[in-house]
Design a protein around this motif. Structure first.
Motif, short mmCIF file in Angstrom:
data_model
loop_
_atom_site.label_atom_id
_atom_site.label_comp_id
_atom_site.label_asym_id
_atom_site.label_seq_id
_atom_site.Cartn_x
_atom_site.Cartn_y
_atom_site.Cartn_z
N SER A 1 1.39 -2.81 1.16
CA SER A 1 1.20 -2.81 0.10
C SER A 1 1.48 -4.38 -0.43
N ASN A 2 0.87 -4.58 -1.69
CA ASN A 2 0.87 -6.00 -2.04
C ASN A 2 2.45 -6.42 -2.33
N THR A 3 3.30 -5.47 -2.84
CA THR A 3 4.73 -5.92 -2.84
C THR A 3 5.13 -5.95 -1.38
N ASN B 1 3.66 -7.41 1.10
CA ASN B 1 2.99 -8.58 1.71
C ASN B 1 3.63 -9.85 0.96
N ARG B 2 3.93 -9.76 -0.53
CA ARG B 2 4.58 -10.57 -0.99
C ARG B 2 6.00 -11.02 -0.73
N THR C 1 5.39 -12.83 2.57
CA THR C 1 4.95 -14.24 2.66
C THR C 1 6.07 -15.06 1.97
#
Length: 190
Positions: A40-42, A44-45, A48
């Motif tokens: 999910s974007n969460t 990956n954030r 990162t």
């Protein structure tokens, strides 16, 4: 972690050759290949953020951070495994032409309900069997919570951190991770 598995065991060399040509990432568990699912974007954030925080602190130092595209090879008595941790810190890198590392000092996984069992059990047991590993960090996606396993004199000791003010000290590599920075720009659900 995985949705599809190739069920006939294959050799490590065959896995590495196939992985170098593949458009998708696959983990390798003692001869069995598992396709990994997208995050999910969460997820990956958070990954990162960790990679960026560690990169900034390690600049000019002998250790370096790698993102989720770098595999870690784990050699166990039962067989070889390759995992893609969300972040890893290596102080003794493999040959630059290798597609994996053998000696991570720190491994970070961002966990969710779908990966929890694998990250908390299978991967923890595998990573902590690596002689070089000093710290295994598991970060929750829905809350500013971390569980850290740190190598002590008699084995790995579990530590828990919660809340934005909490700081995971990593003296093994001369770094620290403040949870407020790890979870920057992340909408937390709890």
């Amino acid at each position: 972690m995985s949705t599809a598995a190739r069920r006939e065991p294959i050799a490590v060399a065959e896995y590495l050759a196939g992985e170098s040509r593949s458009d998708r990432k696959h983990e390798f568990i003692e001869g069995i290949v598992y396709a990994t699912v997208g995050a999910s974007n969460t997820h990956n954030r958070i990954a990162t953020n960790v990679t960026g925080l560690l990169h900034g602190q390690l600049r000019g130092q002998p250790c370096e951070v790698f993102n989720a595209d770098a595999k870690v090879r784990v050699r166990l008595p039962t067989g070889t495994r390759f995992y893609y941790p969300d972040a890893s810190v290596v102080c003794q890198p493999n040959d630059p032409n290798d597609s994996f590392h053998d000696a991570p000092v720190v491994v970070v996984e961002v966990i969710s309900e779908s990966t929890r069992r694998t990250d908390e059990h299978e991967k923890r047991e595998a990573y902590t069997a690596i002689d070089s590993l000093q710290v295994y960090v598991m970060l929750e996606q829905e809350a500013a919570v971390a569980v850290v396993y740190r190598r002590g004199e008699t084995g790995f000791v579990r530590q828990a951190f919660a809340g934005g003010d909490a700081v995971i000290q990593l003296p093994e590599i001369g770094c620290a991770l403040r949870l407020a920075d790890v979870y920057a720009n992340v909408t937390l659900l709890r």
